[in-house]
Design an enzyme around this catalytic site. Structure first.
Site, PDB file in Angstrom:
ATOM      1  N   LYS A   1      83.784  28.388  89.566  1.00  0.00           N
ATOM      2  CA  LYS A   1      83.780  27.808  90.910  1.00  0.00           C
ATOM      3  C   LYS A   1      84.862  28.390  91.804  1.00  0.00           C
ATOM      4  O   LYS A   1      84.867  28.143  93.017  1.00  0.00           O
ATOM      5  CB  LYS A   1      83.912  26.289  90.803  1.00  0.00           C
ATOM      6  CG  LYS A   1      82.689  25.632  90.159  1.00  0.00           C
ATOM      7  CD  LYS A   1      82.851  24.128  90.025  1.00  0.00           C
ATOM      8  CE  LYS A   1      81.575  23.492  89.489  1.00  0.00           C
ATOM      9  NZ  LYS A   1      81.197  23.961  88.150  1.00  0.00           N
TER      10      LYS A   1
ATOM     11  N   LYS B   1      83.487  18.230  92.687  1.00  0.00           N
ATOM     12  CA  LYS B   1      82.901  18.760  91.460  1.00  0.00           C
ATOM     13  C   LYS B   1      83.964  18.887  90.373  1.00  0.00           C
ATOM     14  O   LYS B   1      85.080  19.342  90.650  1.00  0.00           O
ATOM     15  CB  LYS B   1      82.320  20.171  91.696  1.00  0.00           C
ATOM     16  CG  LYS B   1      81.461  20.335  92.921  1.00  0.00           C
ATOM     17  CD  LYS B   1      81.138  21.810  93.139  1.00  0.00           C
ATOM     18  CE  LYS B   1      80.381  22.040  94.438  1.00  0.00           C
ATOM     19  NZ  LYS B   1      80.067  23.470  94.642  1.00  0.00           N
TER      20      LYS B   1
ATOM     21  N   ARG C   1      69.681  31.241  93.958  1.00  0.00           N
ATOM     22  CA  ARG C   1      70.302  31.711  92.729  1.00  0.00           C
ATOM     23  C   ARG C   1      69.912  33.178  92.555  1.00  0.00           C
ATOM     24  O   ARG C   1      68.725  33.502  92.445  1.00  0.00           O
ATOM     25  CB  ARG C   1      69.834  30.869  91.546  1.00  0.00           C
ATOM     26  CG  ARG C   1      70.028  31.496  90.163  1.00  0.00           C
ATOM     27  CD  ARG C   1      71.446  31.883  89.822  1.00  0.00           C
ATOM     28  NE  ARG C   1      72.368  30.782  89.766  1.00  0.00           N
ATOM     29  CZ  ARG C   1      72.680  30.132  88.642  1.00  0.00           C
ATOM     30  NH1 ARG C   1      72.085  30.454  87.501  1.00  0.00           N
ATOM     31  NH2 ARG C   1      73.581  29.166  88.656  1.00  0.00           N
TER      32      ARG C   1
ATOM     33  N   ARG D   1      66.444  27.428  94.702  1.00  0.00           N
ATOM     34  CA  ARG D   1      66.453  26.157  93.986  1.00  0.00           C
ATOM     35  C   ARG D   1      66.528  25.026  95.013  1.00  0.00           C
ATOM     36  O   ARG D   1      67.455  24.982  95.829  1.00  0.00           O
ATOM     37  CB  ARG D   1      67.628  26.078  93.021  1.00  0.00           C
ATOM     38  CG  ARG D   1      67.655  27.221  92.012  1.00  0.00           C
ATOM     39  CD  ARG D   1      68.773  27.054  90.996  1.00  0.00           C
ATOM     40  NE  ARG D   1      70.067  26.942  91.648  1.00  0.00           N
ATOM     41  CZ  ARG D   1      71.216  26.731  91.004  1.00  0.00           C
ATOM     42  NH1 ARG D   1      71.220  26.588  89.690  1.00  0.00           N
ATOM     43  NH2 ARG D   1      72.357  26.663  91.657  1.00  0.00           N
TER      44      ARG D   1
ATOM     45  N   ARG E   1      71.793  17.956  94.944  1.00  0.00           N
ATOM     46  CA  ARG E   1      72.050  18.977  93.923  1.00  0.00           C
ATOM     47  C   ARG E   1      70.777  19.784  93.677  1.00  0.00           C
ATOM     48  O   ARG E   1      69.719  19.229  93.408  1.00  0.00           O
ATOM     49  CB  ARG E   1      72.511  18.321  92.626  1.00  0.00           C
ATOM     50  CG  ARG E   1      73.814  17.533  92.745  1.00  0.00           C
ATOM     51  CD  ARG E   1      74.062  16.716  91.493  1.00  0.00           C
ATOM     52  NE  ARG E   1      72.980  15.770  91.257  1.00  0.00           N
ATOM     53  CZ  ARG E   1      72.797  15.095  90.135  1.00  0.00           C
ATOM     54  NH1 ARG E   1      73.637  15.280  89.116  1.00  0.00           N
ATOM     55  NH2 ARG E   1      71.792  14.257  90.013  1.00  0.00           N
TER      56      ARG E   1
ATOM     57  N   ASP F   1      75.342  31.647  93.422  1.00  0.00           N
ATOM     58  CA  ASP F   1      74.690  30.558  94.154  1.00  0.00           C
ATOM     59  C   ASP F   1      75.080  30.632  95.622  1.00  0.00           C
ATOM     60  O   ASP F   1      76.243  30.382  95.979  1.00  0.00           O
ATOM     61  CB  ASP F   1      75.086  29.204  93.560  1.00  0.00           C
ATOM     62  CG  ASP F   1      74.614  29.045  92.126  1.00  0.00           C
ATOM     63  OD1 ASP F   1      73.664  29.752  91.732  1.00  0.00           O
ATOM     64  OD2 ASP F   1      75.187  28.217  91.392  1.00  0.00           O
TER      65      ASP F   1
ATOM     66  N   GLU G   1      79.440  29.219  93.755  1.00  0.00           N
ATOM     67  CA  GLU G   1      80.062  29.619  92.503  1.00  0.00           C
ATOM     68  C   GLU G   1      79.406  30.902  92.008  1.00  0.00           C
ATOM     69  O   GLU G   1      78.353  31.315  92.499  1.00  0.00           O
ATOM     70  CB  GLU G   1      79.966  28.525  91.437  1.00  0.00           C
ATOM     71  CG  GLU G   1      78.583  28.279  90.867  1.00  0.00           C
ATOM     72  CD  GLU G   1      78.626  27.307  89.689  1.00  0.00           C
ATOM     73  OE1 GLU G   1      78.431  27.754  88.552  1.00  0.00           O
ATOM     74  OE2 GLU G   1      78.861  26.102  89.917  1.00  0.00           O
TER      75      GLU G   1
ATOM     76  N   ASN H   1      78.306  32.070  88.364  1.00  0.00           N
ATOM     77  CA  ASN H   1      78.161  31.614  86.982  1.00  0.00           C
ATOM     78  C   ASN H   1      78.242  32.803  86.037  1.00  0.00           C
ATOM     79  O   ASN H   1      77.444  33.742  86.138  1.00  0.00           O
ATOM     80  CB  ASN H   1      76.820  30.880  86.820  1.00  0.00           C
ATOM     81  CG  ASN H   1      76.665  30.268  85.452  1.00  0.00           C
ATOM     82  OD1 ASN H   1      76.588  30.968  84.457  1.00  0.00           O
ATOM     83  ND2 ASN H   1      76.621  28.952  85.404  1.00  0.00           N
TER      84      ASN H   1
END
Length: 320
Positions: free
Chosen positions: A125, A160, A210, A224, A232, A272, A280, A282
């Protein structure tokens, strides 16, 4: 090419979602390409003096089963591995960090996707902070009073946990929330846990993009979209995936991040993007590859395993 030994460090198989799990796609493709495919969990990692060993089980796939059939457990020396995929989902807790210490002792000839030092040293993050202008206004703290002051300035924020994934523990707060003090205290576990707070991005109502990066280059992407009544977009939190396009800004963002990933030896990542911001990057267990396949008709895992083979060969040529 010699027959490669590929080891996947995953969550216990009973926790996997066979229809959508990205690791399973990598494992099945590795088997198709003739690799010896094994799996283990964090509990299977050991360091005996300076010798890494893994308690592994072979994985065999059949067309009739989405999950693999597991063979008998045995010990495998780290020096007998060729490619190790660290695919354990967060939380990045003490056990996860300890596992990276063991994996860092693997011989240099072993290709790690992704390398243990990067997994330990980089917070997913906070990676966008390395590239100014990508993160929305952000505060990292475990002080509920500081979070409250940030909320007053921003009016609407998202809070978060720094060490988890899949939308777990993520909350949104508005300035006029009568329970805001209690909720912030709960989010920080009474001041015992650091969290990340960010200005809420209204664009999230349309979802995030994503984007999977392989070797710093765009591999695939999907939008997404959050479930009704939720903010979310995580698939595990009820979001769903839709086809989308990447615009010029998205490509520019991915180019910046891809260059940074290459500099840090990070092979596979998920970015993202919301609007012109990155929430973030990932690197622990990037997912949504199967959803991208379903929408595009591709088999992106083929590119990933071919890339791993090429990287493994490159390691050998640099040592020669």
């Amino acid at each position: 090419m010699a027959t490669l030994t590929s080891v996947f460090i995953i969550d216990p198989p009973e926790r996997l979602a066979p229809a959508t799990d990205t690791s399973l796609a990598f494992m099945r493709e590795s088997e198709r390409r003739g690799h010896r495919v094994f799996f283990t969990t964090l509990g299977g990692l050991q360091l005996d003096n300076d010798r890494v060993t893994l308690k592994v089980r072979p994985a065999a796939f059949t067309p009739a089963h989405a999950l693999f059939e597991a063979g008998e457990e045995h010990e495998l020396a780290g020096s007998d591995c060729d490619i190790v995929y660290m695919r354990k989902d967060p939380p990045v807790d003490t056990a996860y960090i300890h596992a990276t210490w063991i994996l860092e002792r693997l011989p240099p000839r072993v290709l790690q996707i992704n390398p243990a030092p990067a997994l330990r040293n980089q917070c997913e993050k906070l990676i966008p902070l390395h590239l100014p202008g990508l993160l929305p206004p952000t505060l990292m703290t475990r002080d509920a009073a500081a979070l409250d002051a940030f909320l007053v300035r921003m009016n609407h924020i998202v809070v978060k946990p720094l060490d988890d994934c899949s939308g777990r523990g993520v909350i949104t707060l508005q300035r006029d929330d009568p329970q805001r003090q209690a909720r912030l205290e709960h989010a920080t576990l009474g001041g015992e846990r650091f969290v990340q707070a960010q200005r809420f991005l209204p664009e999230i109502a349309q979802g995030d993009k994503r984007v999977l990066l392989l070797g710093g280059e765009v591999l695939g992407w999907v939008r997404r979209v959050p479930a009704d009544g939720d903010f979310r977009s995580n698939v595990n939190a009820g979001g769903h995936c839709e086809a989308c396009d990447l615009d010029e800004s998205d490509h520019a963002i991915c180019a910046r991040i891809g260059n940074w990933l290459r500099q840090h030896g990070i092979h596979f990542a998920g970015v993202d993007i919301v609007g012109r911001h990155v929430l973030e990057v990932n690197i622990t267990s990037p997912s949504c590859l199967r959803e991208m396949n379903a929408l595009s008709g591709q088999r992106l895992e083929q590119a990933v395993v071919a890339y791993a083979e090429a990287q493994w060969q490159s390691l050998g040529s640099r040592r020669a």
